[in-house]
Write an enzyme that holds these catalytic residues in place. Structure first.
Site, mmCIF file in Angstrom:
data_model
loop_
_atom_site.group_PDB
_atom_site.id
_atom_site.type_symbol
_atom_site.label_atom_id
_atom_site.label_comp_id
_atom_site.label_asym_id
_atom_site.label_seq_id
_atom_site.Cartn_x
_atom_site.Cartn_y
_atom_site.Cartn_z
ATOM 1 N N TRP A 172 27.163 60.344 12.696
ATOM 2 C CA TRP A 172 26.639 60.449 14.289
ATOM 3 C C TRP A 172 26.382 61.416 14.485
ATOM 4 O O TRP A 172 25.383 61.320 15.574
ATOM 5 C CB TRP A 172 27.831 59.273 14.881
ATOM 6 C CG TRP A 172 26.992 57.751 13.475
ATOM 7 C CD1 TRP A 172 27.978 56.704 13.650
ATOM 8 C CD2 TRP A 172 25.680 56.942 13.562
ATOM 9 N NE1 TRP A 172 27.532 55.891 11.994
ATOM 10 C CE2 TRP A 172 25.771 56.156 12.833
ATOM 11 C CE3 TRP A 172 24.393 57.823 13.697
ATOM 12 C CZ2 TRP A 172 25.245 54.821 11.816
ATOM 13 C CZ3 TRP A 172 23.517 56.129 13.339
ATOM 14 C CH2 TRP A 172 23.854 55.893 12.268
ATOM 15 N N ASP B 181 27.732 59.124 23.118
ATOM 16 C CA ASP B 181 27.219 57.237 21.717
ATOM 17 C C ASP B 181 28.733 57.043 21.995
ATOM 18 O O ASP B 181 28.920 57.392 21.268
ATOM 19 C CB ASP B 181 26.928 58.113 20.537
ATOM 20 C CG ASP B 181 26.850 56.707 20.105
ATOM 21 O OD1 ASP B 181 27.127 56.022 19.865
ATOM 22 O OD2 ASP B 181 26.144 57.403 18.750
ATOM 23 N N LYS C 281 28.970 46.645 17.485
ATOM 24 C CA LYS C 281 29.977 46.444 17.045
ATOM 25 C C LYS C 281 30.511 45.653 17.821
ATOM 26 O O LYS C 281 31.182 44.765 17.690
ATOM 27 C CB LYS C 281 29.909 48.291 16.836
ATOM 28 C CG LYS C 281 29.535 48.178 15.583
ATOM 29 C CD LYS C 281 28.757 49.805 16.026
ATOM 30 C CE LYS C 281 27.952 49.920 14.573
ATOM 31 N NZ LYS C 281 27.337 50.941 14.720
#
Ligand SMILES: *Cc1c(COP(=O)(O)O)cnc(C)c1O
Length: 360
Positions: free
Chosen positions: A101, A171, A195
Site C-alpha cells: 500500500w 495511511d 476495515k
C-alpha cells in the site's frame, strides 16, 4: 456452524452494529425520511454527524488543534488528495516504502511532486518494517508518509518514526481504532471506513489545523480539506449512510471498553493464530519477523504450497471464509479486525491446528 469472514475488506461488522443498522437505516421518521433518505442539511443528519465526530474525538482523546473530516471516497483517493492539499510551496514529499500500500501511495504522489524515499522495508523473507532510526528527510519536504499496518504484506511498525518538524502523515486504513493512538505524533491520519469503521464510501481524516492552509489553488473545491473543514464535511453531500454506520461502530467501541480493551482483544486473537503457525513444525510459515507482525492481517503460507487449495476448501467447509492472500502475493491471510469475535479467531486457530496435525 457459525460462518466467519476473514476478508481484508470490506470487513465484518460487529453483530450489535448490524442489528442497530437493520433497525435504524430503513425506518421512516416523522418527517417521512428513513435514515438512508435523510437530507444532509437537515437536523437529523446534522445530529448524527456531530455525534460521530464527538464520539471519535473521545475515543482518540483528540488533542486541541485537530479536526475530524468525514470525506467521500476511499483511501486511494487520498493518495492523490494528500499532495494536492499538503504540498504548499514544498519541492518534495517523503514516503517510507513498507510494502504494497505504501508503494501505491508513492506511485500516485509521484504524479504531483518529487518523492523522496525516507526509509525502506526489508521486502525479502523474513520481511521487516523500516527501522525507525535514521530516516532520509531532506530540507523542504512537505510531509512524511507512512503506512503503519501493511494490509497486504502483513507487517506493522513496532513503533513510530521521529520525523522532527516534518509532519507525519499515516495511511491508517487497516489499523485505525484497533489500538490507542498518540494523535499528537501525527500531522494527518486517514483511514477508509470499510476495515474498522463501517462500510465503504467514507474516509475519515484527522488533521492538524495548521496543515489546512497549504491547499493548491487548482484543487477541486469538494476535494479541499480546508473547505470541507470550514463546512463541517458538508460542502457537498457526504456519504450519509456510511457516516451513520460509522457512528454505530464508534458507539460499539465505546460500549466495549474503548481502544485499550480492543487492543488487548486484538492482541489475544492474533497471538492464538501465530502460536499455531509457530508451533506447527513448518506446516505453516509466517514470512514476517515476529516483532513486526501485524495483529490485524495475519499472513502465512503452507510449507507445502500444494496443500493450499485443500486448506482453503476445508476451511470453507468449517465456515472459515476469505482466507486467500492478496492476489499479487498469494499464500494465505486472516484479517482479524475489531469486529472479529474471539470465537471466530479460536475457530480458525483450532481448524489450523487440526489441519496441521493431519498434514504434518
Ligand atoms: C484497504 C487499504 C487501502 C485501499 O483503500 P480504498 O478505500 O479501497 O481506496 C489503502 N491503504 C491501506 C493500508 C489499506 O488497507
Amino acid at each position: 456452524m457459525t460462518a466467519y469472514s476473514f476478508a481484508a475488506g470490506p470487513a465484518r461488522l460487529p453483530d450489535a452494529v448490524l442489528e442497530r443498522a437493520r433497525d435504524e437505516l430503513f425506518v421512516r421518521g416523522v418527517d417521512g425520511a428513513a435514515t438512508l433518505e435523510r437530507p444532509f442539511t437537515g437536523d437529523a443528519f446534522r445530529a448524527t454527524l456531530a455525534h460521530a465526530r464527538e464520539r471519535l474525538a473521545t475515543l482518540l482523546d483528540l488533542p486541541p488543534g485537530y479536526r475530524i473530516l468525514f470525506l467521500a471516497g476511499g483511501a486511494m483517493h487520498q493518495f492523490s488528495l494528500l499532495p494536492m492539499n499538503l504540498l504548499g510551496t514544498a519541492r518534495c514529499a517523503a514516503y517510507a516504502d513498507s510494502g504494497y500500500w505504501s508503494q501505491r501511495a508513492i506511485d500516485e504522489a509521484r504524479r504531483y511532486t518529487e518523492v523522496v524515499i525516507a526509509a525502506r522495508y526489508i521486502g525479502a523473507t523474513p520481511l521487516a518494517a523500516p527501522t525507525t532510526g535514521r530516516w532520509h528527510l531532506p530540507q523542504g519536504c512537505a510531509y512524511c508518509h507512512i503506512t503503519p499496518n501493511e494490509t497486504v504484506d502483513g507487517l506493522a511498525y513496532p513503533e513510530l518514526p521521529h520525523t522532527g518538524a516534518v509532519p507525519l502523515v499515516a495511511d491508517a486504513t487497516s489499523c485505525f481504532l484497533a489500538t490507542p493512538l498518540d494523535v499528537t505524533r501525527f500531522g494527518l491520519i486517514y483511514a477508509s471506513a470499510q476495515k474498522n469503521l463501517g462500510i465503504a464510501g467514507l474516509t475519515v481524516l484527522v488533521v492538524r489545523d495548521e496543515l489546512l492552509g497549504r491547499v493548491a489553488p487548482h484543487v477541486p473545491t469538494a476535494f479541499s480539506y480546508r473547505i470541507q473543514a470550514q463546512q463541517d464535511s458538508t460542502y457537498n453531500t457526504p456519504p450519509t449512510a456510511a457516516i451513520h454506520v460509522a457512528a454505530l461502530v464508534f458507539d460499539w467501541i465505546a460500549d466495549n471498553g474503548g481502544l485499550t480493551a480492543l487492543a488487548a482483544a486484538n492482541r489475544r486473537k492474533a497471538e492464538g493464530i501465530y502460536r499455531v503457525i509457530d508451533g506447527s513444525g513448518g506446516v505453516y510459515t509466517a514470512p514476517v519477523v515476529p516483532a513486526h507482525r501485524s495483529v490485524t492481517n495475519i499472513r502465512f503460507h503452507l510449507g507445502d504450497t500444494a496443500l493450499t487449495e485443500r486448506f482453503v476448501a476445508e476451511a470453507e467447509a468449517h465456515g472459515l471464509h476469505h482466507l486467500r492472500g492478496h492476489p499479487r502475493i498469494g499464500g494465505l491471510r486472516a484479517s482479524l479486525y475489531n469486529a472479529m469475535p474471539d470465537a471466530g479467531a479460536s475457530a480458525l486457530a483450532e481448524f489450523m491446528a487440526d489441519f496441521a496435525r493431519r498434514n504434518g
